[in-house]
Design a protein around this motif. Structure first.
Motif, PDB file in Angstrom:
ATOM      1  N   LEU A   1     -13.107  -7.049 -36.801  1.00 52.44           N
ATOM      2  CA  LEU A   1     -12.241  -7.034 -35.630  1.00 52.44           C
ATOM      3  C   LEU A   1     -11.460  -8.343 -35.619  1.00 52.44           C
ATOM      4  O   LEU A   1     -12.041  -9.413 -35.801  1.00 52.44           O
ATOM      5  N   ILE A   2     -10.153  -8.232 -35.445  1.00 53.16           N
ATOM      6  CA  ILE A   2      -9.293  -9.411 -35.546  1.00 53.16           C
ATOM      7  C   ILE A   2      -8.640  -9.711 -34.199  1.00 53.16           C
ATOM      8  O   ILE A   2      -8.054  -8.834 -33.573  1.00 53.16           O
ATOM      9  N   VAL A   3      -8.780 -10.960 -33.781  1.00 53.94           N
ATOM     10  CA  VAL A   3      -8.174 -11.411 -32.524  1.00 53.94           C
ATOM     11  C   VAL A   3      -7.018 -12.341 -32.891  1.00 53.94           C
ATOM     12  O   VAL A   3      -7.227 -13.302 -33.628  1.00 53.94           O
ATOM     13  N   VAL A   4      -5.820 -12.049 -32.399  1.00 56.60           N
ATOM     14  CA  VAL A   4      -4.701 -12.966 -32.685  1.00 56.60           C
ATOM     15  C   VAL A   4      -4.137 -13.576 -31.413  1.00 56.60           C
ATOM     16  O   VAL A   4      -4.114 -12.965 -30.347  1.00 56.60           O
ATOM     17  N   SER A   5      -3.645 -14.810 -31.569  1.00 57.67           N
ATOM     18  CA  SER A   5      -2.931 -15.502 -30.488  1.00 57.67           C
ATOM     19  C   SER A   5      -1.437 -15.255 -30.637  1.00 57.67           C
ATOM     20  O   SER A   5      -0.989 -14.702 -31.646  1.00 57.67           O
ATOM     21  N   ALA A   6      -0.692 -15.739 -29.675  1.00 61.98           N
ATOM     22  CA  ALA A   6       0.764 -15.693 -29.745  1.00 61.98           C
ATOM     23  C   ALA A   6       1.231 -16.566 -30.912  1.00 61.98           C
ATOM     24  O   ALA A   6       0.555 -17.513 -31.305  1.00 61.98           O
ATOM     25  N   MET A   7       2.412 -16.219 -31.475  1.00 64.02           N
ATOM     26  CA  MET A   7       2.881 -16.915 -32.668  1.00 64.02           C
ATOM     27  C   MET A   7       3.381 -18.322 -32.358  1.00 64.02           C
ATOM     28  O   MET A   7       4.217 -18.517 -31.464  1.00 64.02           O
ATOM     29  N   GLY A   8       2.882 -19.307 -33.094  1.00 60.05           N
ATOM     30  CA  GLY A   8       3.353 -20.694 -32.941  1.00 60.05           C
ATOM     31  C   GLY A   8       3.206 -21.170 -31.510  1.00 60.05           C
ATOM     32  O   GLY A   8       2.157 -21.046 -30.896  1.00 60.05           O
ATOM     33  N   LYS A   9       4.317 -21.685 -30.976  1.00 65.89           N
ATOM     34  CA  LYS A   9       4.287 -22.262 -29.623  1.00 65.89           C
ATOM     35  C   LYS A   9       4.847 -21.293 -28.571  1.00 65.89           C
ATOM     36  O   LYS A   9       5.441 -21.708 -27.569  1.00 65.89           O
ATOM     37  N   THR A  10       4.668 -19.993 -28.822  1.00 61.47           N
ATOM     38  CA  THR A  10       5.244 -18.979 -27.930  1.00 61.47           C
ATOM     39  C   THR A  10       4.776 -19.123 -26.475  1.00 61.47           C
ATOM     40  O   THR A  10       5.565 -18.956 -25.544  1.00 61.47           O
ATOM     41  N   THR A  11       3.496 -19.420 -26.277  1.00 65.11           N
ATOM     42  CA  THR A  11       2.986 -19.490 -24.894  1.00 65.11           C
ATOM     43  C   THR A  11       3.697 -20.605 -24.118  1.00 65.11           C
ATOM     44  O   THR A  11       4.049 -20.428 -22.951  1.00 65.11           O
ATOM     45  N   ASN A  12       3.915 -21.738 -24.781  1.00 69.24           N
ATOM     46  CA  ASN A  12       4.669 -22.821 -24.110  1.00 69.24           C
ATOM     47  C   ASN A  12       6.080 -22.354 -23.767  1.00 69.24           C
ATOM     48  O   ASN A  12       6.595 -22.655 -22.689  1.00 69.24           O
ATOM     49  N   ALA A  13       6.703 -21.613 -24.689  1.00 63.35           N
ATOM     50  CA  ALA A  13       8.059 -21.120 -24.441  1.00 63.35           C
ATOM     51  C   ALA A  13       8.061 -20.166 -23.244  1.00 63.35           C
ATOM     52  O   ALA A  13       8.953 -20.220 -22.387  1.00 63.35           O
ATOM     53  N   LEU A  14       7.049 -19.313 -23.160  1.00 62.61           N
ATOM     54  CA  LEU A  14       6.982 -18.368 -22.031  1.00 62.61           C
ATOM     55  C   LEU A  14       6.785 -19.120 -20.711  1.00 62.61           C
ATOM     56  O   LEU A  14       7.377 -18.765 -19.684  1.00 62.61           O
ATOM     57  N   GLU A  15       5.993 -20.171 -20.746  1.00 60.45           N
ATOM     58  CA  GLU A  15       5.818 -20.982 -19.528  1.00 60.45           C
ATOM     59  C   GLU A  15       7.156 -21.619 -19.126  1.00 60.45           C
ATOM     60  O   GLU A  15       7.495 -21.678 -17.957  1.00 60.45           O
ATOM     61  N   ARG A  16       7.905 -22.062 -20.136  1.00 58.86           N
ATOM     62  CA  ARG A  16       9.223 -22.669 -19.854  1.00 58.86           C
ATOM     63  C   ARG A  16      10.167 -21.634 -19.244  1.00 58.86           C
ATOM     64  O   ARG A  16      10.914 -21.943 -18.319  1.00 58.86           O
ATOM     65  N   ILE A  17      10.134 -20.413 -19.768  1.00 57.42           N
ATOM     66  CA  ILE A  17      11.009 -19.349 -19.257  1.00 57.42           C
ATOM     67  C   ILE A  17      10.743 -19.134 -17.766  1.00 57.42           C
ATOM     68  O   ILE A  17      11.679 -19.065 -16.957  1.00 57.42           O
ATOM     69  N   ILE A  18       9.463 -19.075 -17.398  1.00 52.31           N
ATOM     70  CA  ILE A  18       9.124 -18.859 -15.984  1.00 52.31           C
ATOM     71  C   ILE A  18       9.646 -20.020 -15.146  1.00 52.31           C
ATOM     72  O   ILE A  18      10.250 -19.831 -14.080  1.00 52.31           O
ATOM     73  N   GLN A  19       9.432 -21.233 -15.654  1.00 50.61           N
ATOM     74  CA  GLN A  19       9.852 -22.431 -14.933  1.00 50.61           C
ATOM     75  C   GLN A  19      11.373 -22.441 -14.737  1.00 50.61           C
ATOM     76  O   GLN A  19      11.877 -22.706 -13.647  1.00 50.61           O
ATOM     77  N   LEU A  20      12.096 -22.118 -15.814  1.00 47.05           N
ATOM     78  CA  LEU A  20      13.568 -22.122 -15.748  1.00 47.05           C
ATOM     79  C   LEU A  20      14.061 -21.058 -14.770  1.00 47.05           C
ATOM     80  O   LEU A  20      15.002 -21.281 -14.008  1.00 47.05           O
TER      81      LEU A  20
END
Ligand code: ASP
Ligand code: MG
Length: 414
Positions: free
Chosen positions: A33-52
């Motif tokens: 069973l394989i668990v993957v995270s978001a690619m690279g720094k995607t989570t930070n980018a998504l946080e920035r999108i919400i902030q913007l």
């Protein structure tokens, strides 16, 4: 069966995805069973999108950049990028839809930020299929059941176990790929487990499936006794007891998420930390073992704040005053990293978060004179020896120091 977790760095671009696929292929004759995270720094980018979006900034440009980042990976990986391009478009649409929804901030945050893991797992899943791996995509939002504490979901183990066990049969025939970090509450609302929570997800799946082991694939050769970027001669631990690994994470070692160890230790499931750049290296095995002489372990915890509460009326700090302070900390959900008292003051070190600090100071000022320093680093040396003890105490800029028989902590302005 085994559980593998691949973090953001291991899927940060097309060569990284090819590399992780090669690792998975070399194990694909066993249930995985394989668990993957978001690619690279995607989570930070998504946080920035919400902030913007909230502050009236150019969130559209940020969404386009994030989409382009994924598109570049997709174009390099797929012979026919058509179907995956459609999925990418749909997920971007969802992002816009959730941004425009009104509602609780944390509820909205989870809906948006979780899309990073969804995107990543969809891309990797399709790539596995293209590469001839038989693989099922599973939606962790329907499997990892949490309460409705958005951004910090607490796992409902009973329901989660029922949900996850439904994968057992599939795992006999195919690989299963799912997302780290995300879950869902009883109303099917998306939740997240706290930043960097994918390691914890891997432990949740392993515990529910009674896996034979978990492997976290990282860009370091294993768990080290210090950050090699700070201390070049840092060494890899070949093995570590669960307890030692759990304590490291408490002091701020970021190699494993703090919640990961407990579910594994309870079921005696070993955790391997291995290098995805060099999968043949042995890495670190965290399990039920005893090691008599561990080298000193050095952890730097940055962005610390030292708060001092001084009694103003010539009395001494007493238990009642301490109760007031602890009460405020507990109500604001602030964790103490070190504390110390003197006749007329009580000082403690916490992670710096501006809004929490302001709320805390507001409350403490009713009764104390409050001082604080920010931008500090808390250095913990666990299992110190004479040399490390002396050298860390000699450095300049120490604001607070504390030691026990095994652990030295110094709070410094670096
Ligand atoms: N993508 C999430 C984060 O960056 C979860 C994880 O990577 O573990 O926090
Ligand atoms: Mg990560």
């Amino acid at each position: 069966m085994k559980v593998f977790k691949f973090g953001g760095a291991s899927v940060k671009d097309a060569p990284a995805v090819r590399n992780m696929t090669a690792i998975v292929k070399s194990f694909s004759n066993e249930p995985l069973l394989i668990v993957v995270s978001a690619m690279g720094k995607t989570t930070n980018a998504l946080e920035r999108i919400i902030q913007l979006y909230k502050t009236g900034g150019d969130y559209v440009a940020e969404i386009n950049a994030l989409k382009a980042f994924h598109q570049t990976i997709v174009k390099a990986l797929f012979t026919d990028a058509g179907p995956i391009q459609e999925a990418l478009d749909e997920i971007t649409e969802e992002m816009y839809m959730h941004l425009e929804q009104s509602g609780d901030e944390d509820w909205q945050y989870d809906k948006i930020v979780s899309l990073g893991e969804v995107l990543s797992s969809v891309i990797v899943h399709r790539y596995f299929l293209q590469e001839g791996l038989s693989c099922t995509w599973a939606d962790a939002r329907n499997l990892v059941r949490t309460d409705s504490t958005f951004r910090e979901g607490k796992v409902d183990w009973e329901q989660t176990e029922v949900n996850i066990r439904s994968l057992k049969e599939k795992l006999e025939h195919t690989l299963v790929i799912t997302q780290g970090f995300i879950g869902g509450d009883a109303d099917s609302q998306t939740t997240t487990l706290g930043r960097e929570g994918s390691d914890y997800t891997a432990a949740i799946f392993a515990s529910c499936l009674q896996a034979e082991s978990v492997t976290i694939w990282k860009d370091v050769p294993g768990v080290m006794n210090a950050d090699p970027k700070r201390i070049p001669n840092a060494e890899v631990f070949p093995e570590l007891p669960y307890k030692e690994a759990a304590e490291m994470t408490y002091y701020g070692a970021s190699v494993i998420h703090p919640k990961t160890i407990k579910p594994l230790a309870l079921k005696n499931i070993p955790l391997y930390v291995k290098s995805f750049l060099n999968p043949d290296l042995p890495g670190t095995k965290i399990h039920d073992c005893r090691i008599d002489h561990l080298p000193p372990l050095i952890v730097f915890k940055e962005n610390q704040c030292l708060v001092s509460c001084k009694v103003t009326d010539y009395t001494f700090v007493d238990e009642e005053q301490l109760t007031t302070i602890f009460h405020a900390l507990s109500e604001l959900n602030i964790r103490l990293n070190v504390m110390q008292n003197s006749a007329i003051s009580f000082s403690f070190c916490i992670d710096f978060r501006e809004n929490k600090l302001n709320a805390l100071i507001g409350r403490l000022q009713e009764q104390f004179e409050v001082y604080y320093n920010t931008n500090l680093t808390l250095i913990t040396i666990k299992n110190y020896d004479e040399h490390s003890f002396e050298s860390y105490r000699k450095q300049s800029g120490i604001l607070m120091e504390q030691s026990s028989r095994s652990t030295l902590q110094v709070l410094v302005r670096m």
